[in-house]
Motif scaffolding. Sequence first.
Motif, PDB file in Angstrom:
ATOM      1  N   LYS A 186      -0.695 -22.149 -12.713  1.00  0.00           N
ATOM      2  CA  LYS A 186      -1.421 -22.842 -13.769  1.00  0.00           C
ATOM      3  C   LYS A 186      -0.487 -23.057 -14.946  1.00  0.00           C
ATOM      4  N   THR A 233      -7.978 -11.036 -16.074  1.00  0.00           N
ATOM      5  CA  THR A 233      -8.462 -12.223 -16.758  1.00  0.00           C
ATOM      6  C   THR A 233      -9.926 -12.048 -17.155  1.00  0.00           C
ATOM      7  N   PRO A 273       5.005 -18.569 -20.642  1.00  0.00           N
ATOM      8  CA  PRO A 273       4.158 -19.513 -21.386  1.00  0.00           C
ATOM      9  C   PRO A 273       4.876 -20.071 -22.610  1.00  0.00           C
ATOM     10  N   SER A 324      -5.863 -23.693 -23.402  1.00  0.00           N
ATOM     11  CA  SER A 324      -6.611 -23.742 -22.161  1.00  0.00           C
ATOM     12  C   SER A 324      -5.639 -23.709 -20.993  1.00  0.00           C
ATOM     13  N   ASN A 325      -6.175 -23.598 -19.798  1.00  0.00           N
ATOM     14  CA  ASN A 325      -5.350 -23.574 -18.589  1.00  0.00           C
ATOM     15  C   ASN A 325      -5.604 -24.821 -17.757  1.00  0.00           C
ATOM     16  N   TYR A 326      -4.564 -25.299 -17.134  1.00  0.00           N
ATOM     17  CA  TYR A 326      -4.627 -26.517 -16.337  1.00  0.00           C
ATOM     18  C   TYR A 326      -4.033 -26.222 -14.959  1.00  0.00           C
ATOM     19  N   TYR A 327      -4.795 -26.588 -13.915  1.00  0.00           N
ATOM     20  CA  TYR A 327      -4.365 -26.371 -12.539  1.00  0.00           C
ATOM     21  C   TYR A 327      -4.089 -27.729 -11.890  1.00  0.00           C
ATOM     22  N   ASP A 332      -0.397 -23.540 -19.206  1.00  0.00           N
ATOM     23  CA  ASP A 332      -1.109 -23.451 -20.475  1.00  0.00           C
ATOM     24  C   ASP A 332      -0.899 -24.752 -21.240  1.00  0.00           C
TER      25      ASP A 332
END
Length: 896
Positions: free
Chosen positions: A801, A83, A597, A812-815, A803
């Motif tokens: 996570k 990453t 994804p 973006s990424n969301y946790y 996307d």
Amino acid sequence: MALHKDFPESPHAILDPAIRWFPADEALRESSAEKLMPPLVPQLRRKVKEWRDSGYVGATDASKALLNWWFNTPHLLPKADGTMAEFQYYFAQREALETIIYLYDVVAVRDKFDLMRFDGSGAVSAGMFDETWRRFVVKMATGAGKTKVMSLVLAWSFYHKLYEPESELARNFLVIAPNIIVLDRIYKDFQGLRIFFEDPVIPDNGVNGRNWRDDFQLTVHRQDEVRITRPTGNIFLTNVHRVYAGNDIPPSPDDDDTMDYFLGKRPSGATTDSKVDLGMIVRDIDELTVLNDEAHHIHDPRMAWFKSIEDIHNRLKQKGAALSLQVDVTATPKHNNGAIFVQTVSDYPLVEAISQNVVKHPVLPDAASRAKLVERKSAKFTEKYADYLNLGVIEWRKAYSEHEKMDKKAILFVMTDDTRNCDDVKTYLEGNYPDLKDAVLVIHTKANGEISESTSGKSKEELDKLREQANTIDGFDSPYKAIISVMVLKEGWDVKNVTTIVGLRAYSAKSNILPEQTLGRGLRKMYPGGIEEYVSVVGTNAFMDFVESIQAEGVVLERKPMGEGTEAKTPLVVEIDKENSKKDLDALDIEIPVLTPRIYREYKNLSDLDVSALGHQRVLYLQFSEEEQREIVFKDITTGEVTHTTFLDTAGIADYRSVLGYFTQTIMKDLRLVSGYDVLYAKVKAFVQDELFGRPVDLESPNTLRNLSELTATKTLLDTFKRAINALTVQDKGDAEIRDRIKLRDTRPFVAKDQGYLMPKKSVFNRIIGDSHFELVFASFLENCDDVLSYAKNYLAVHFKLDYVNRDGDISNYYPDFFVKLSAKRIAVVETKGQADLDVPLKMQRLRQWCEDINRVQTDIQYDFVYVDQESFEKYRPASFRQLIDCFKEYREATQ
């Protein structure tokens, strides 16, 4: 003398001079201020701040371009896991470079008289400066990144000389190390110019219209391998002893007395080992910059190092030139009497580095723990100090156990008073502690901390092996867990894993050892980021008195209980709670499927962008005066910080290409586009020329460039292109399939910041750490819910996570925050928020979509989601998870 209440936690934050540490105790100010505060620094900090805020007015084009590239341009660098992460230089590194460039470009400092104008103490005199050339000293705490500062200074000097016609700087560099260990460390960074390209030192080609990377042509010459290949573009990396002029001969492993070969000053005996005469090299070049690492060893004008550099300077003067610049970097630029070098122009003291978690926090035994230590009456050294050694081993063992979970090896470091007792301690440790059997490395040092091998007559091969063992002790491939020396390895031994220091002697004044040098062997951090780390310091009363003297420099020494039954002095370790016999980890485990994804970027040809149909609001074209057009400053649209500056050239013509290139690069970096610069540049050019303003404009006009620097124009251009490119390239695949499965009990241990946490009964983890107080409140709620079987915080180490497309249209990424297991067949994913941000609806839509996707591709477990905001949670006060779902049903339906 405490730090200012507003002193920031982040080492990247720009520090206002008004909140920097200074010796506020007036008694100390009168008696020893010269030992605590460099006299030039306070005024220089204020001047450099003003200069920074002005956008570096008065600096050359090359200097401005580099400063903006290093410190005002986002840099994404690859991580080990593949990453990308943003890289930023520490402010201490930034301030050091800004100060040096300010003094050279703006003040035009040539000698000591130019520097003395910044003296605010009134105590500096010309006699305090021994050199007649331009010399700056940078004071930075051990572990704060002095090598990075050296690399930046080197690059700046090189480009300044290359691009600025009147530059007096140099493209040849003499990089001096005080000993072989430091030489090896610097060579590792400089070999193949590694540090210059792995760090964002060299700007991309095209920045300000220059081919920076293509032009950075340098060759590294190491020690006796020094060979002149061309008149410029040379880095001469050498041990300080090879700089000695005349009959001063460097040490060799072939000498009768090899005590100085490993880490010492030159011997008086003869040798034939040296093949290098740097005086000869200087005769063949016309420009030179000197960089000194660990430069606290070079303060005496009578020493050969000074005379040699003076000789280099004089030889250059004979050819009509001069030594371009000397920059010394060290944590302790102090004379034998403790006074700080007056040439010090930048200072990042240890107290600030500790506060910002750039280095470890020193921890001493509290009064109760220290009272248990007894110095026994015995002629045998290890019997006399058995209590101290035992406490050190206990503290080291606890640290070793915790760090081992993170695949890190803790190191014990013991300092004794002579070589005989050094060997005695080794025998004692290996004979009384089974985990240290054959694991103790001894290095004999002299009274001043430099390595001594005079009694052993070791061969070159043995010395090389010893040096390798000392340098690689951090790794598990090394059998050594403890290192014993006479006093302290004074400089260069910069391993990161020392967690415990045991000092069994006092320090004499003649040793010239400073408390920070003693602690310095254990200050370097083991983990990246802002994690608090600790080094435990145990020792005799005389040793502890010596260490505690560093408190005069503002350092706060924490005192904690030590010994059996006390907590390890380590960062918080979050791990699977395998040692807790009351937990059924199989029942508490939660399995989370990982889907392929849905959101991806399809790299279509950017030529598909139609700049005449981007749907933006046109910007009013203003007319500026000639003075306003002279300097064109671009600022970040969110922070307001200066990011780019361009000037009219001597002919009065502004180069629009560098400005359009800046916009193009900014768009590509923000969207992480890896190709297409030429196509995008053409689109940006056409857009600015015909579409951005209310009418077509002349790109060659300085008034157009001045209009582009207006915040409205900058924001419109960047936002319009990012929105259009996202609309063109960001796609939703429309389906997903299970790619993998995450079992929480497989999560590897990780360290966390020292913050609030609870010890859960219903989680596979040993701790639930809250990034906010509300997260801890919610975790406590889950603990008490009868209808919750288990739960867990979604730590980054879990690697779950989603996307999603954020409000800017970018990927973006969301946790999500929590996983909650309600039964063997039902799992809920929970998002908690103390204060909602604008992306919350988009995140929730993506989470709902994920639940629908996973429930479609498998039916074994039903997955659901809940959004819980703090205000509603406190209003409804649910007593069970079922009630929670009912209370927040309204929001769930709103996302349908």
